[in-house]
Design a protein around this motif. Structure first.
Motif, PDB file in Angstrom:
ATOM      1  N   VAL A   1     -57.200 -62.428  27.943  1.00 55.71           N
ATOM      2  CA  VAL A   1     -58.289 -62.451  28.921  1.00 55.71           C
ATOM      3  C   VAL A   1     -58.965 -63.822  28.918  1.00 55.71           C
ATOM      4  CG1 VAL A   1     -60.610 -61.563  29.395  1.00 55.71           C
ATOM      5  CG2 VAL A   1     -58.731 -59.973  29.000  1.00 55.71           C
ATOM      6  N   VAL A   2     -59.272 -64.328  27.735  1.00 57.26           N
ATOM      7  CA  VAL A   2     -59.917 -65.646  27.625  1.00 57.26           C
ATOM      8  C   VAL A   2     -58.990 -66.731  28.163  1.00 57.26           C
ATOM      9  CG1 VAL A   2     -60.870 -67.361  26.044  1.00 57.26           C
ATOM     10  CG2 VAL A   2     -61.379 -64.934  25.702  1.00 57.26           C
TER      11      VAL A   2
ATOM     12  N   ILE B   1     -58.481 -67.282  16.870  1.00 59.32           N
ATOM     13  CA  ILE B   1     -57.941 -66.060  17.476  1.00 59.32           C
ATOM     14  C   ILE B   1     -56.909 -65.372  16.598  1.00 59.32           C
ATOM     15  CG2 ILE B   1     -58.358 -66.900  19.819  1.00 59.32           C
ATOM     16  CD1 ILE B   1     -55.316 -67.373  20.046  1.00 59.32           C
ATOM     17  N   TYR B   2     -56.308 -66.093  15.640  1.00 58.50           N
ATOM     18  CA  TYR B   2     -55.190 -65.506  14.897  1.00 58.50           C
ATOM     19  C   TYR B   2     -55.635 -64.338  14.024  1.00 58.50           C
ATOM     20  CZ  TYR B   2     -50.852 -65.164  12.258  1.00 58.50           C
ATOM     21  OH  TYR B   2     -49.685 -64.704  11.697  1.00 58.50           O
ATOM     22  N   GLY B   3     -56.855 -64.376  13.511  1.00 62.41           N
ATOM     23  CA  GLY B   3     -57.346 -63.285  12.679  1.00 62.41           C
ATOM     24  C   GLY B   3     -57.411 -61.970  13.451  1.00 62.41           C
TER      25      GLY B   3
ATOM     26  N   MET C   1     -67.655 -61.949  25.677  1.00 61.41           N
ATOM     27  CA  MET C   1     -66.877 -60.855  25.100  1.00 61.41           C
ATOM     28  C   MET C   1     -66.207 -61.289  23.803  1.00 61.41           C
ATOM     29  SD  MET C   1     -65.102 -59.291  28.560  1.00 61.41           S
ATOM     30  CE  MET C   1     -63.973 -58.255  27.635  1.00 61.41           C
ATOM     31  N   PHE C   2     -65.686 -62.504  23.786  1.00 63.12           N
ATOM     32  CA  PHE C   2     -65.031 -63.031  22.593  1.00 63.12           C
ATOM     33  C   PHE C   2     -66.027 -63.159  21.437  1.00 63.12           C
ATOM     34  CE2 PHE C   2     -63.909 -66.812  20.067  1.00 63.12           C
ATOM     35  CZ  PHE C   2     -62.674 -66.416  19.573  1.00 63.12           C
ATOM     36  N   LEU C   3     -67.210 -63.695  21.733  1.00 65.89           N
ATOM     37  CA  LEU C   3     -68.207 -63.881  20.683  1.00 65.89           C
ATOM     38  C   LEU C   3     -68.761 -62.551  20.177  1.00 65.89           C
ATOM     39  CD1 LEU C   3     -70.164 -66.928  22.186  1.00 65.89           C
ATOM     40  CD2 LEU C   3     -68.545 -66.958  20.268  1.00 65.89           C
ATOM     41  N   GLY C   4     -68.810 -61.547  21.054  1.00 67.11           N
ATOM     42  CA  GLY C   4     -69.348 -60.259  20.654  1.00 67.11           C
ATOM     43  C   GLY C   4     -68.288 -59.230  20.298  1.00 67.11           C
TER      44      GLY C   4
END
Length: 507
Positions: free
Chosen positions: A89-90, A489-491, A43-46
């Protein structure tokens, strides 16, 4: 349907582990926990969402369905994530897998039930960070209490029943206060739904009316205070913090990892969503009292930690202090403040989890957590001592570690804030907390890890089991990774908080 798959896989894993043999439960639980971990990373990568989930942004992995009708009220199923929700979530899936791995050594009875409850708690946490309908969110929020109560009450220390009941009563009463405040707010709006984006956008459009003769502005202020108080207990902020040290001391270490690393973030996450997004005008109206809460929590939590001898209590009070920084970032109400507060939730989750895990590794070997009972164990447990030192320096804000980036963003936000009167003064006072943090952590490190070897215990001090070492090394590498590359993640966090500033008039 990624979110549904993530939660259903976690629930199915919990059921499977519950019915497994004790001998295989730990390995099975860890193996199955990798499924939601991999799912969250995919989910993070997509991730292709943009903006804020409550304010009309493009919600990633969204599902919205009608569910039931209660009179004129429509109750729906609505899930999805923006950059804020996905980050947590991650964090949840990463910490749960490592906590389960670290549980192999200390948990030696009723293992299938223990690991099953941990996975049920993970499913509930995923629900909290992804639900966009209040009723579904509240169900997940409350269900977290159930496995945590049993995990402390059954597998905890000598005063486990007292700690479990205190945890449950404090947080359940707080939830009731929050629920009343929010529902009163909803009944004052011309909406027939509990859908959080709909409610947030209606509030921002100025559609709140009177309720039972209470004027809209008064209703909004009372609801804000009730909601904030409910979440302040969960964070916890001083003076609502007294349940936390007892829960941590009595809980098994893997449970403490999740309690400090994820459960406390439920409170600050909910504050960001409800108080600082839906009720942004009230957040700025109450800015000075909230900032006082933040600074008192930073200083008082650190001072309490300074006077402790139990390593778990030291880390527990450190969490109270660290959550004060998150609240200070939120009330600064600018891009660095809100973004830094959210980043610090993730950073503190990793670092506090690492600290508790390191303390647990020492306790598994020495069977004591008292600072006065241990000295010079670095010679006997060099890898554990190295990781413990790294975790402590991460707590102190050492550059190139996640804690430094989070605190830097918050301090920049505090110094530049125009929404908070006397912001530089509040920020400077909070920065003094770092000095106190350094004092008690350096003392604990010097006393426990270095100097001549002593151990007031009948147990031989030997290197930790391989699984424990893998867990703490993996976690310290994640802390360093996020500290050296915060834009991972900050972006997307900044992208999610920017719309809050637009509607609230922040900078």
């Amino acid at each position: 349907m990624m979110i549904e798959a993530l939660i259903l896989v976690t629930v199915a894993s919990a059921v499977a582990v519950m019915f497994a043999d004790d001998e295989r439960a730990g390995r099975l639980a860890f193996g199955l926990s990798l499924l939601p971990l991999v799912g969250s990373l995919l989910m993070f990568l997509g991730f292709d969402g943009s903006g804020n989930a409550l304010l009309g942004g493009e919600i990633a992995y969204e599902t919205q369905l009608s569910w039931i009708t209660l009179g004129d009220l429509e109750v729906g199923y609505h899930v999805g994530v923006d950059g804020i929700g996905l980050s947590l979530v991650v964090l949840t899936t990463v910490l749960m897998s490592l906590a389960l791995l670290s549980a192999w050594t200390p948990i030696d009875e009723r293992q299938s039930q223990f690991y099953g409850l941990m996975l049920f708690m993970e499913a509930s946490l995923l629900g909290v960070f992804t639900a966009l309908d209040f009723l579904a969110w509240f169900v997940a929020w409350e269900f977290v209490l159930v496995p945590m109560y049993f995990l402390i009450g059954i597998w905890g220390g000598p005063r486990r029943k007292y700690a479990a009941i205190k945890f449950f009563v404090y947080t359940n009463v707080a939830s009731l206060v929050m629920f009343i405040g929010f529902v009163a707010l909803v009944f004052g709006l011309p909406v027939n739904t509990f859908d959080l984006p709909t409610i947030a956008q209606s509030l921002q459009a100025g559609e709140l009316g009177s309720l039972a003769g209470i004027a809209p502005e008064t209703l909004k202020a009372v609801a804000f205070v009730a909601i904030f108080a409910g979440f302040a207990v969960k964070v916890p902020m001083v003076p609502f913090h007294t349940w936390l040290p007892d829960a941590h001391v009595e809980a098994p270490t893997p449970v403490s990892v999740i309690l400090a690393g994820v459960l406390l973030k439920m409170g600050t996450y909910a504050m960001l969503r409800f108080n600082f997004t839906m009720l942004s005008d009230q957040a700025q109206a109450f800015a000075v009292p909230i900032a006082i809460f933040a600074v008192v929590s930073v200083i008082y939590g650190a001072m309490l930690a300074l006077g402790q001898q139990d390593l778990k209590r030291i880390v527990a009070y450190s969490s109270v202090s660290s959550m004060g920084y998150v609240l200070l970032g939120l009330v600064a109400y600018n891009l660095y403040g809100l973004g830094g507060a959210t980043f610090q939730m993730v950073a503190h989750g990793l670092i506090s989890g690492l600290m508790f895990m390191s303390v647990g590794v020492v306790y598994n070997v020495a069977h004591t957590r008292m600072v006065g009972d241990l000295s010079g164990i670095a010679d006997r447990m060099p890898l554990t001592a190295t990781v413990f030192t790294a975790a402590a320096f991460g707590y102190m804000g050492l550059p190139l570690m996640a804690g430094f980036a989070g605190e830097l963003y918050i301090f920049l936000g505090g110094m530049q804030s125009t929404a908070l009167p006397y912001a530089p003064i509040f920020t400077a006072l909070a920065m003094f907390g770092i000095v106190i943090v350094a004092g008690y952590l350096l003392f604990a490190m010097q006393r426990v890890l270095f100097g001549p070897f002593e151990a007031d215990t009948d147990h031989e001090i030997v290197p930790a089991p391989v699984t424990d070492r893998i867990a703490i090394v993996a976690l310290v590498l994640l802390v360093i990774l996020l500290g050296t590359a915060p834009d991972l993640i900050y972006g997307m966090i900044q992208d999610a908080v920017q719309p809050i500033l637009t509607i609230g008039g922040g900078l």
